[in-house]
Scaffold this active site. Structure first.
Site, PDB file in Angstrom:
ATOM      1  CD  GLN A   1      -6.557  -0.521   7.973  1.00  0.00           C
ATOM      2  OE1 GLN A   1      -7.153  -1.154   8.161  1.00  0.00           O
ATOM      3  NE2 GLN A   1      -5.482  -0.388   8.359  1.00  0.00           N
TER       4      GLN A   1
ATOM      5  CB  CYS B   1       1.907   2.281  10.477  1.00  0.00           C
ATOM      6  SG  CYS B   1       1.115   1.429  10.182  1.00  0.00           S
TER       7      CYS B   1
ATOM      8  CB  SER C   1      -2.164  -3.429   1.194  1.00  0.00           C
ATOM      9  OG  SER C   1      -1.651  -3.779   2.084  1.00  0.00           O
ATOM     10  CB  ALA C   2      -2.819  -8.251  -0.543  1.00  0.00           C
ATOM     11  CG  HIS C   3      -0.492  -6.593   4.884  1.00  0.00           C
ATOM     12  ND1 HIS C   3      -0.378  -6.346   6.300  1.00  0.00           N
ATOM     13  CD2 HIS C   3       0.475  -5.314   3.795  1.00  0.00           C
ATOM     14  CE1 HIS C   3       0.175  -5.473   6.261  1.00  0.00           C
ATOM     15  NE2 HIS C   3       0.178  -4.805   5.367  1.00  0.00           N
TER      16      HIS C   3
ATOM     17  N   GLY D   1       0.898  -1.177  -0.385  1.00  0.00           N
ATOM     18  CA  GLY D   1      -0.012   0.089  -0.254  1.00  0.00           C
ATOM     19  C   GLY D   1       0.970   1.393   0.120  1.00  0.00           C
TER      20      GLY D   1
ATOM     21  CG  ASN E   1      -4.996   3.935   9.676  1.00  0.00           C
ATOM     22  OD1 ASN E   1      -4.475   5.076   9.052  1.00  0.00           O
ATOM     23  ND2 ASN E   1      -3.530   3.986  10.566  1.00  0.00           N
TER      24      ASN E   1
ATOM     25  CB  THR F   1      10.242 -10.375 -12.815  1.00  0.00           C
ATOM     26  OG1 THR F   1      11.939 -10.475 -12.887  1.00  0.00           O
ATOM     27  CG2 THR F   1       9.741 -12.203 -12.554  1.00  0.00           C
TER      28      THR F   1
END
Ligand code: PLP
Length: 375
Positions: A177, A321, A197-199, A69, A149, A236
């Site tokens: 979020q 964070c 963001s995936a996590h 993110g 967040n 890649t």
């Protein structure tokens, strides 16, 4: 363990891990390779992108994978400013953005940009009006997050988008979020750039995505190299992470309504249990279903977090964070020092049980009863 920090990161379900393992060990080809294994990997990248785009109501070519993110936020901001370089050097954002946006615009201030930081009210809410009033003739970019967040406040991104319709300023929203927590499509948001963001949704760490659509064009790459991601984001492709991200999205979509109801039930049950603790205060509006911010005024949040950690309960002091520093969000909301210093964030996921919340409520009460306020 009672894990109540899903806004910091989430566990990866086994189905997601299995999808990733298959890519790492069997379908491991480089998507640029000219043989079947490479073509298979390329198909997997395309498929993952389509899944993600579908969940946003976007076209696949409007979605670019990033490493996180933070990268998406930084990229969108720089790309918008580059596109609008003739409009001017003014940015509008809020005082309560994630550091991925705030530190980026702070750097831009050092590079000669002017930034207006819109403040929230005492509840942590931002109005579209206050954002639009800060927009000037020379505003090149407006960047406003979808869900805060720390407080779970939902910001009026669609209204801001509508207000910017006839103005040159491009609109970016950090939806990290909000994604799959509150319903939206890129059309309903109306932003030109949307960061994901995936996590935060049961996907792996190390992968995110940026939607680039609306009026955004000629996107400036952050990196220079090969032709991957249509030349916009060389390197890649992280095929296993992409497959994991896509599988996590599918799993959440399959149970979207059920999960939304479960998160809201957790938040409401936590409100009920925690409101029985004398002097405990709720901080912020908790509009989003998965985030609840509470304060034990005078009890330092880091001590609460450490005490609960000793009892196997994971929560966060403000935001994960910026550990150890006074939260810029609570400061901008104008909270008094004692309340701000005692604020912790609790956040829920599909795996959260009412038993986790009972453990939290008991531990917070015991903390209050056995420790002394220090401020
Ligand atoms: N934006 C918001 C609102 C967040 O909560 C976070 C992570 O906590 C990020 C951006 C950064 O995302 P990432 O950890 O993928 O870099």
């Amino acid at each position: 363990m009672h894990y109540l920090d899903h806004a910091a990161t989430t566990p990866v379900p086994e189905e997601v891990a299995r999808a990733m393992l298959a890519v790492l060990t069997e379908r491991f080809g480089n998507p640029s390779a000219q043989y079947a294994l490479g073509r298979e990997a390329k198909a997997l990248v395309d498929q993952s992108r389509s899944t993600l785009a579908g969940s946003l109501g976007a076209r696949p070519e409007q979605v670019v994978f990033t490493s996180c993110g933070t990268e998406g936020d930084n990229w969108a901001i720089r790309a918008a400013l580059c596109q609008n370089r003739r409009v001017g050097k003014h940015i509008v954002t809020t005082a309560v953005e994630h550091s991925a946006v705030l530190q980026c615009v702070k750097q831009l201030e050092r590079e000669g940009y002017a930034v207006s930081y819109v403040k929230p009210d005492r509840e942590g809410r931002i109005t579209a009006r206050s954002v639009l009033e800060a927009v000037r003739e020379d505003t090149a970019l407006v960047s406003v997050m979808l869900v805060n967040n720390e407080t779970g406040a939902v910001f009026p991104v669609p209204e801001i988008a509508a207000g910017l319709k006839n103005r040159p300023a491009l609109l970016h929203t950090d939806a990290v979020q909000g994604f799959l927590k509150i319903p939206f499509t890129v059309k309903s948001l109306g932003a030109d750039y949307v960061t994901l963001s995936a996590h935060k949704i049961g996907g792996p760490k190390g992968i995110g995505a940026l939607y680039i659509g609306g009026r955004a064009k000629n996107t400036l790459p952050l990196l220079y190299g090969g032709g991957q991601e249509n030349g916009l984001r060389p390197g890649t492709e992280a095929t296993a992470q992409m497959a994991g991200f896509a599988r996590a999205v599918e799993l959440r979509l399959e149970r979207q309504e059920e999960i939304a109801a479960h998160l809201a039930a957790c938040r409401d049950y936590a409100r009920e249990r925690l409101s029985a603790i004398p002097e405990l205060r709720f901080v912020g509006p908790a509009d989003a279903p998965h985030i609840l911010s509470v304060s034990l005024p005078g009890y330092p949040s880091q001590n609460i977090v450490n005490d609960l950690d000793g009892r196997g309960i994971c929560i966060s002091a403000g935001s994960a964070c910026h550990r150890g520093r006074a939260s810029h969000v609570l400061t901008a909301m104008g909270l008094d020092k004692r309340t701000a210093a005692g604020t912790v964030r609790v956040s829920f996921g599909p795996e959260t049980s009412f038993g986790d919340i009972d453990a939290l409520a008991d531990a917070l009460l015991e903390h209050k009863n056995t420790r002394f306020p220090m401020l």
